[in-house]
Write an enzyme that holds these catalytic residues in place. Structure first.
Site, PDB file in Angstrom:
ATOM      1  N   GLY A 129       0.846  -1.183   0.000  1.00 55.15           N
ATOM      2  CA  GLY A 129       0.000   0.000   0.000  1.00 55.15           C
ATOM      3  C   GLY A 129       0.880   1.230   0.000  1.00 55.15           C
ATOM      4  O   GLY A 129       2.104   1.142   0.144  1.00 55.15           O
ATOM      5  N   TYR A 130       0.235   2.384  -0.130  1.00 53.85           N
ATOM      6  CA  TYR A 130       0.972   3.632  -0.282  1.00 53.85           C
ATOM      7  C   TYR A 130       0.579   4.649   0.783  1.00 53.85           C
ATOM      8  O   TYR A 130      -0.597   4.914   0.997  1.00 53.85           O
ATOM      9  CB  TYR A 130       0.734   4.207  -1.687  1.00 53.85           C
ATOM     10  CG  TYR A 130       1.403   3.343  -2.723  1.00 53.85           C
ATOM     11  CD1 TYR A 130       2.685   3.629  -3.152  1.00 53.85           C
ATOM     12  CD2 TYR A 130       0.783   2.198  -3.212  1.00 53.85           C
ATOM     13  CE1 TYR A 130       3.334   2.807  -4.063  1.00 53.85           C
ATOM     14  CE2 TYR A 130       1.415   1.374  -4.122  1.00 53.85           C
ATOM     15  CZ  TYR A 130       2.693   1.683  -4.542  1.00 53.85           C
ATOM     16  OH  TYR A 130       3.331   0.861  -5.429  1.00 53.85           O
ATOM     17  N   LEU A 131       1.603   5.178   1.451  1.00 57.87           N
ATOM     18  CA  LEU A 131       1.405   6.278   2.388  1.00 57.87           C
ATOM     19  C   LEU A 131       1.309   7.591   1.624  1.00 57.87           C
ATOM     20  O   LEU A 131       0.662   8.531   2.067  1.00 57.87           O
ATOM     21  CB  LEU A 131       2.560   6.336   3.389  1.00 57.87           C
ATOM     22  CG  LEU A 131       2.703   5.107   4.283  1.00 57.87           C
ATOM     23  CD1 LEU A 131       4.018   5.144   5.039  1.00 57.87           C
ATOM     24  CD2 LEU A 131       1.523   5.011   5.237  1.00 57.87           C
ATOM     25  N   ASN A 135       2.286   0.515  -9.964  1.00 58.78           N
ATOM     26  CA  ASN A 135       1.541  -0.082  -8.855  1.00 58.78           C
ATOM     27  C   ASN A 135       0.727   0.950  -8.096  1.00 58.78           C
ATOM     28  O   ASN A 135      -0.408   0.689  -7.715  1.00 58.78           O
ATOM     29  CB  ASN A 135       2.490  -0.830  -7.917  1.00 58.78           C
ATOM     30  CG  ASN A 135       2.885  -2.184  -8.464  1.00 58.78           C
ATOM     31  OD1 ASN A 135       2.331  -3.196  -8.077  1.00 58.78           O
ATOM     32  ND2 ASN A 135       3.860  -2.206  -9.361  1.00 58.78           N
TER      33      ASN A 135
END
Length: 168
Positions: free
Chosen positions: A28-30, A143
């Site tokens: 996931g991405y912050l 992504n």
């Protein structure tokens, strides 16, 4: 500064399938801005935090750090928005290079791409017969972009084109 030089391709068939065992990934991405991304990833039983700069051509700055698995799980569960990336990665050695084939699941089910990391952008490399069309410059295949606009939400014409490319 760490530099990632990577080219990305669609696949042209299933000739890669029996060449390596896959490892399950969740990420996931912050932060997922065009100029930078901050990713949390679990690969198998290891956690990572990765910071990447903007892509210029096939290159970008990249800093990756192993972090405790429990921290990675907590960040993915509590800090990273949904949807997240679920995939299996296959590392396939081929004539002195390693191809990483990502088979996506969840909302990106049906998408399969291959990446190769290079020492410089003009470096030549052998292309196995299962490597198809290059999509290095197509941001839809990043992504981070697949979190915002999953493959399952692409227009049917784009998905049909992708499927045709994977069959070649």
């Amino acid at each position: 500064m760490a530099q990632e030089i990577e080219r990305k391709f669609l696949l042209a068939g299933d000739g890669w399938r029996n060449l390596a065992e896959g490892v399950e990934y969740r990420q996931g991405y912050l932060c997922a801005a065009k100029e930078r991304s901050v990713r949390v990833r679990i690969a198998g039983e290891r956690g990572y935090l990765t910071v990447k700069g903007a892509t210029v051509g096939a290159s970008r700055s990249e800093y990756e750090y192993e972090i405790p698995l429990a921290d990675a799980r907590s960040m993915l569960d509590d800090l990273c928005p949904q949807p997240q990336i679920e995939k299996k990665r296959y590392a396939i050695a081929c004539q002195g290079f390693v191809w990483e084939v990502d088979e996506f699941f969840g909302l990106n089910q049906g998408l399969i791409v291959a990446e190769i990391e290079l020492e410089h952008e003009q470096q030549s490399f052998p292309r196995p017969d299962w490597i198809g069309v290059e999509v290095t410059g197509d941001a839809r295949y990043y992504n981070a972009a697949l979190c915002d606009c999953p493959y399952s939400s692409w227009p049917p014409s784009a998905m049909a084109e992708e499927s045709a490319n994977n069959q070649r």
